[in-house]
Scaffold this motif. Structure first.
Motif, PDB file in Angstrom:
ATOM      1  N   ALA A 103       0.826  -1.215   0.000  1.00  0.00           N
ATOM      2  CA  ALA A 103       0.000   0.000   0.000  1.00  0.00           C
ATOM      3  C   ALA A 103       0.857   1.260   0.000  1.00  0.00           C
ATOM      4  CB  ALA A 103      -0.931  -0.013   1.206  1.00  0.00           C
ATOM      5  N   ILE A 104       1.935   1.237   0.777  1.00  0.00           N
ATOM      6  CA  ILE A 104       2.801   2.413   0.862  1.00  0.00           C
ATOM      7  C   ILE A 104       3.491   2.674  -0.473  1.00  0.00           C
ATOM      8  CG2 ILE A 104       4.891   3.347   1.930  1.00  0.00           C
ATOM      9  CD1 ILE A 104       4.086   1.784   4.480  1.00  0.00           C
ATOM     10  N   LEU A 105       4.054   1.644  -1.061  1.00  0.00           N
ATOM     11  CA  LEU A 105       4.787   1.821  -2.318  1.00  0.00           C
ATOM     12  C   LEU A 105       3.851   2.221  -3.456  1.00  0.00           C
ATOM     13  CD1 LEU A 105       7.215  -1.211  -1.987  1.00  0.00           C
ATOM     14  CD2 LEU A 105       7.833   1.206  -1.886  1.00  0.00           C
ATOM     15  N   ARG A 106       2.662   1.653  -3.489  1.00  0.00           N
ATOM     16  CA  ARG A 106       1.690   2.057  -4.508  1.00  0.00           C
ATOM     17  C   ARG A 106       1.229   3.487  -4.258  1.00  0.00           C
ATOM     18  NH1 ARG A 106      -2.830  -2.309  -4.325  1.00  0.00           N
ATOM     19  NH2 ARG A 106      -3.814  -0.865  -5.776  1.00  0.00           N
ATOM     20  N   GLY A 107       1.043   3.830  -2.981  1.00  0.00           N
ATOM     21  CA  GLY A 107       0.650   5.199  -2.661  1.00  0.00           C
ATOM     22  C   GLY A 107       1.677   6.215  -3.127  1.00  0.00           C
ATOM     23  N   ALA A 108       2.940   5.798  -3.129  1.00  0.00           N
ATOM     24  CA  ALA A 108       4.016   6.681  -3.570  1.00  0.00           C
ATOM     25  C   ALA A 108       4.133   6.742  -5.092  1.00  0.00           C
ATOM     26  CB  ALA A 108       5.342   6.216  -2.970  1.00  0.00           C
ATOM     27  N   GLY A 109       3.241   6.050  -5.800  1.00  0.00           N
ATOM     28  CA  GLY A 109       3.198   6.140  -7.254  1.00  0.00           C
ATOM     29  C   GLY A 109       3.989   5.084  -7.991  1.00  0.00           C
ATOM     30  N   LEU A 110       4.460   4.050  -7.292  1.00  0.00           N
ATOM     31  CA  LEU A 110       5.241   3.009  -7.940  1.00  0.00           C
ATOM     32  C   LEU A 110       4.342   1.883  -8.455  1.00  0.00           C
ATOM     33  CD1 LEU A 110       8.301   2.692  -5.523  1.00  0.00           C
ATOM     34  CD2 LEU A 110       8.058   4.104  -7.573  1.00  0.00           C
ATOM     35  N   ARG A 111       4.847   1.188  -9.456  1.00  0.00           N
ATOM     36  CA  ARG A 111       4.167   0.009  -9.987  1.00  0.00           C
ATOM     37  C   ARG A 111       4.718  -1.193  -9.220  1.00  0.00           C
ATOM     38  NH1 ARG A 111       0.995  -1.441 -14.079  1.00  0.00           N
ATOM     39  NH2 ARG A 111       1.349  -3.379 -15.250  1.00  0.00           N
ATOM     40  N   LEU A 117      11.681  -1.773   6.845  1.00  0.00           N
ATOM     41  CA  LEU A 117      12.210  -2.271   5.577  1.00  0.00           C
ATOM     42  C   LEU A 117      12.568  -1.110   4.649  1.00  0.00           C
ATOM     43  CD1 LEU A 117       9.905  -5.333   4.821  1.00  0.00           C
ATOM     44  CD2 LEU A 117      12.398  -5.365   4.731  1.00  0.00           C
ATOM     45  N   LEU A 118      11.705  -0.123   4.572  1.00  0.00           N
ATOM     46  CA  LEU A 118      11.969   1.033   3.720  1.00  0.00           C
ATOM     47  C   LEU A 118      13.143   1.847   4.251  1.00  0.00           C
ATOM     48  CD1 LEU A 118       8.268   2.078   3.080  1.00  0.00           C
ATOM     49  CD2 LEU A 118       9.849   1.121   1.388  1.00  0.00           C
ATOM     50  N   ARG A 119      13.172   2.084   5.562  1.00  0.00           N
ATOM     51  CA  ARG A 119      14.295   2.848   6.135  1.00  0.00           C
ATOM     52  C   ARG A 119      15.616   2.136   5.899  1.00  0.00           C
ATOM     53  NH1 ARG A 119      10.928   3.199  10.456  1.00  0.00           N
ATOM     54  NH2 ARG A 119      12.231   1.837  11.745  1.00  0.00           N
ATOM     55  N   SER A 120      15.617   0.811   6.112  1.00  0.00           N
ATOM     56  CA  SER A 120      16.863   0.060   6.000  1.00  0.00           C
ATOM     57  C   SER A 120      17.411   0.069   4.581  1.00  0.00           C
ATOM     58  CB  SER A 120      16.651  -1.384   6.469  1.00  0.00           C
ATOM     59  OG  SER A 120      15.844  -2.108   5.546  1.00  0.00           O
ATOM     60  N   ALA A 121      16.506   0.135   3.593  1.00  0.00           N
ATOM     61  CA  ALA A 121      16.943   0.133   2.194  1.00  0.00           C
ATOM     62  C   ALA A 121      17.549   1.465   1.777  1.00  0.00           C
ATOM     63  CB  ALA A 121      15.766  -0.228   1.286  1.00  0.00           C
ATOM     64  N   GLY A 122      17.241   2.517   2.521  1.00  0.00           N
ATOM     65  CA  GLY A 122      17.856   3.812   2.270  1.00  0.00           C
ATOM     66  C   GLY A 122      17.379   4.486   0.999  1.00  0.00           C
ATOM     67  N   TYR A 151      -0.179   7.073   3.316  1.00  0.00           N
ATOM     68  CA  TYR A 151      -0.587   5.934   2.497  1.00  0.00           C
ATOM     69  C   TYR A 151      -1.174   4.775   3.299  1.00  0.00           C
ATOM     70  CZ  TYR A 151       2.782   8.546  -0.333  1.00  0.00           C
ATOM     71  OH  TYR A 151       3.469   9.553  -0.980  1.00  0.00           O
ATOM     72  N   LEU A 152      -0.994   4.791   4.606  1.00  0.00           N
ATOM     73  CA  LEU A 152      -1.473   3.676   5.418  1.00  0.00           C
ATOM     74  C   LEU A 152      -2.983   3.450   5.354  1.00  0.00           C
ATOM     75  CD1 LEU A 152       0.728   3.964   8.659  1.00  0.00           C
ATOM     76  CD2 LEU A 152       0.885   2.259   6.828  1.00  0.00           C
ATOM     77  N   PRO A 153      -3.812   4.488   5.203  1.00  0.00           N
ATOM     78  CA  PRO A 153      -5.264   4.234   5.161  1.00  0.00           C
ATOM     79  C   PRO A 153      -5.699   3.277   4.052  1.00  0.00           C
ATOM     80  CG  PRO A 153      -4.863   6.551   5.577  1.00  0.00           C
ATOM     81  CD  PRO A 153      -3.530   5.950   5.247  1.00  0.00           C
ATOM     82  N   SER A 154      -4.874   3.073   3.030  1.00  0.00           N
ATOM     83  CA  SER A 154      -5.272   2.208   1.919  1.00  0.00           C
ATOM     84  C   SER A 154      -4.845   0.756   2.098  1.00  0.00           C
ATOM     85  CB  SER A 154      -4.685   2.741   0.600  1.00  0.00           C
ATOM     86  OG  SER A 154      -3.271   2.703   0.626  1.00  0.00           O
ATOM     87  N   ARG A 169      15.785   6.388  -1.982  1.00  0.00           N
ATOM     88  CA  ARG A 169      14.401   6.765  -2.289  1.00  0.00           C
ATOM     89  C   ARG A 169      13.405   6.001  -1.426  1.00  0.00           C
ATOM     90  NH1 ARG A 169      12.170   3.730  -7.686  1.00  0.00           N
ATOM     91  NH2 ARG A 169      13.387   1.802  -7.576  1.00  0.00           N
ATOM     92  N   TRP A 170      13.780   4.790  -0.978  1.00  0.00           N
ATOM     93  CA  TRP A 170      12.889   4.007  -0.132  1.00  0.00           C
ATOM     94  C   TRP A 170      12.701   4.702   1.217  1.00  0.00           C
ATOM     95  CZ3 TRP A 170      11.083   1.115  -3.682  1.00  0.00           C
ATOM     96  CH2 TRP A 170      11.909   0.564  -4.665  1.00  0.00           C
ATOM     97  N   ALA A 171      13.774   5.216   1.768  1.00  0.00           N
ATOM     98  CA  ALA A 171      13.680   5.943   3.036  1.00  0.00           C
ATOM     99  C   ALA A 171      12.868   7.226   2.871  1.00  0.00           C
ATOM    100  CB  ALA A 171      15.068   6.255   3.572  1.00  0.00           C
ATOM    101  N   ASP A 172      12.979   7.857   1.713  1.00  0.00           N
ATOM    102  CA  ASP A 172      12.168   9.055   1.444  1.00  0.00           C
ATOM    103  C   ASP A 172      10.683   8.703   1.463  1.00  0.00           C
ATOM    104  OD1 ASP A 172      14.471  10.564   1.126  1.00  0.00           O
ATOM    105  OD2 ASP A 172      14.492  10.372  -1.064  1.00  0.00           O
ATOM    106  N   ILE A 173      10.334   7.562   0.878  1.00  0.00           N
ATOM    107  CA  ILE A 173       8.936   7.114   0.873  1.00  0.00           C
ATOM    108  C   ILE A 173       8.468   6.829   2.296  1.00  0.00           C
ATOM    109  CG2 ILE A 173       7.410   5.208   0.185  1.00  0.00           C
ATOM    110  CD1 ILE A 173       9.064   5.054  -2.424  1.00  0.00           C
ATOM    111  N   GLU A 174       9.337   6.212   3.116  1.00  0.00           N
ATOM    112  CA  GLU A 174       8.962   5.894   4.496  1.00  0.00           C
ATOM    113  C   GLU A 174       8.552   7.137   5.275  1.00  0.00           C
ATOM    114  OE1 GLU A 174       9.469   5.187   8.816  1.00  0.00           O
ATOM    115  OE2 GLU A 174      10.515   6.620   7.515  1.00  0.00           O
ATOM    116  N   ARG A 175       9.212   8.243   5.017  1.00  0.00           N
ATOM    117  CA  ARG A 175       8.897   9.470   5.765  1.00  0.00           C
ATOM    118  C   ARG A 175       7.488   9.976   5.469  1.00  0.00           C
ATOM    119  NH1 ARG A 175      14.639  10.078   5.481  1.00  0.00           N
ATOM    120  NH2 ARG A 175      14.654  10.755   3.306  1.00  0.00           N
ATOM    121  N   GLU A 176       6.935   9.570   4.325  1.00  0.00           N
ATOM    122  CA  GLU A 176       5.572   9.983   3.946  1.00  0.00           C
ATOM    123  C   GLU A 176       4.551   8.871   4.154  1.00  0.00           C
ATOM    124  OE1 GLU A 176       4.824  13.062   2.952  1.00  0.00           O
ATOM    125  OE2 GLU A 176       6.917  13.611   3.290  1.00  0.00           O
TER     126      GLU A 176
END
Length: 437
Positions: free
Chosen positions: A72-80, A277-282, A295-298, A284-291
């Motif tokens: 949900a988070i990664l899709r919310g950030a606009g990724l496929r 997982l997102l923070r550890s990957a650093g 995206y969690l409501p979805s 752009r993934w860490a950037d997504i984690e901060r937002e």
């Protein structure tokens, strides 16, 4: 373009089911864990799993919720986003999903039929073939990232062919003892096999002994960085209600209040693992984690505290899972009386599951799920003999349809639980779409 005729639809459906029958036939005999066959299979397919980044998730409990949250988070950030999970509830296609859409029946049929000679040549198992299909499909669909859930264990699971940007092990429990060992430490060791050199690792188990073992295995594997719950982040002030679960997450002295629509105390921890997982990957993934809070409501997960009143579906295939369901029922104030429809596979702790369910349900109907494997069905004579001695409010209805019909009589809430087969069969009969939002 003309719509497909009924005859062509029927032929397509027939081809799909025939292809699946041949695929499922590959489950016969003993489990054959190991990476040799799937390595060769994917090499012959051009190593499609190397064309996109992967997050890899293992664990006894919580991995499905972690995968769903990350999706949900990664899709919310606009990724496929590709998502590979198992088992399915109603339709095999649920296992392979891109941006919320399951792989089409036509695509599944085409892949299985087209690669059947190769699968047969290599002696690929059901899960190896399915894993290769999923990883190939993600490449064909040009996903930006894939989330891959371990099938069984970790070290020798077919999904361990991936080289992830980050891997996580969630909560460890007793399951598949014949393959993974009969202690939590042995099981944790097998699941820690997904940690790899040069890839980030996340330790999500909250118990100090198991947590320390997982951390040690990650460091021995050369994972970096290694993030550990309770050390690198804290989850506190958890509140569960009918709308979901809210909690405070503290990382590096910074505190956020977050809410997931998933219900349950442990959903706070599962959410925190997805974020780690997102923070550890650093990068752009860490950037997504901060937002991520946006995206969690979805977040949605099929078959886990899935509510379609008066029905409530939860796979809860072990005693810990059943205890969690009961705690969630109490937290959300599910209306009474509660009737539970339960079918458990014989190699699971059905006694522990029934004891847990009896703490919430006024009546329990034990039954037989139609798709439960014949060699794993529980013995209802044994179940009833034990339930009588224990004084549990259990009645027996061998016919699954009868059990579902009778469960609705006089019940304000009907819980369906015990296995993926039980929940999936009920959803299919009641025409509940597990992937519906």
């Amino acid at each position: 373009m003309n719509a497909a005729s009924p005859a062509s639809d029927s032929a397509s459906a027939s081809a799909y089911h025939a292809a699946l029958e041949r695929l499922f036939a590959r489950t016969g005999g003993a489990w054959r864990l190991g990476l040799d066959r799937v390595t060769e299979l994917l090499a012959r397919l051009g190593d499609p799993h190397r064309r996109y980044p992967v997050f890899h998730v293992a664990g006894t409990n919580g991995k499905g919720s972690t995968v769903a949250t990350l999706d949900a988070i990664l899709r919310g950030a606009g990724l496929r986003v590709g998502r590979y999970t198992s088992p399915h509830l109603v339709d095999f296609a649920e296992r392979v999903v891109v941006n919320g859409e399951p792989m089409t029946h036509a695509a599944i049929t085409e892949w299985l039929v087209g690669h059947e000679p190769l699968l047969t040549e290599l002696g690929a198992t059901f899960f190896e073939a399915t894993t290769a299909m999923a990883l190939s499909y993600f490449a064909a669909q040009q996903v930006d990232v894939a989330i891959v859930e371990v099938g069984l264990g970790g070290r020798l699971d077919a999904t361990n062919i991936v080289q992830p940007v980050a891997a996580a092990v969630t909560q460890i429990g007793f399951d598949h003892l014949e393959f993974l060992g009969d202690t939590l430490e042995a099981i944790a060791g097998e699941k820690a096999g997904i940690f790899k050199s040069g890839a980030a690792a996340v330790v999500g188990d909250t118990r100090p002994g198991i947590r320390d073992l997982l951390q040690q295995r990650a460091e021995q594997a050369g994972s970096a960085p290694v993030l550990v719950t309770g050390r690198d982040w804290q989850v506190e002030e958890i509140v569960v209600d009918a709308q979901g679960t809210s909690f405070t997450l503290t990382v590096d002295g910074v505190t956020r209040r977050l809410t997931t629509p998933l219900v349950g105390q442990f959903q706070a921890h599962n959410t925190s693992v997805a974020l780690a997982l997102l923070r550890s990957a650093g990068g752009r993934w860490a950037d997504i984690e901060r937002e991520a809070g946006r995206y969690l409501p979805s977040v949605r997960i099929a078959g886990r505290f899935h509510r379609t009143p008066p029905w409530l579906f939860d796979v809860a295939h072990n005693a810990d899972g059943a205890a969690t369901v009961v705690a969630n029922l109490l937290s959300v104030g599910a209306p009474h009386p509660i009737t539970a429809v339960v079918c458990v596979l014989r190699d699971k702790d059905w006694r522990g599951i029934l004891q847990a369910v009896a703490r919430a349900a006024e009546r329990i109907i034990v039954t037989m799920a139609p798709t439960a494997p014949a060699n794993r069905t529980w013995n209802l004579d044994d179940v009833m003999d034990w339930a009588v001695v224990e004084g549990l409010p259990v009645v027996r209805r061998d016919d699954f349809g009868t059990a579902l019909t009778e469960a609705q009589v006089g019940a304000a809430t009907v819980l369906v639980t015990g296995s993926f087969h039980t929940v999936g069969d009920a959803m299919e009969r009641l025409q509940v779409d597990p992937l519906a939002r």
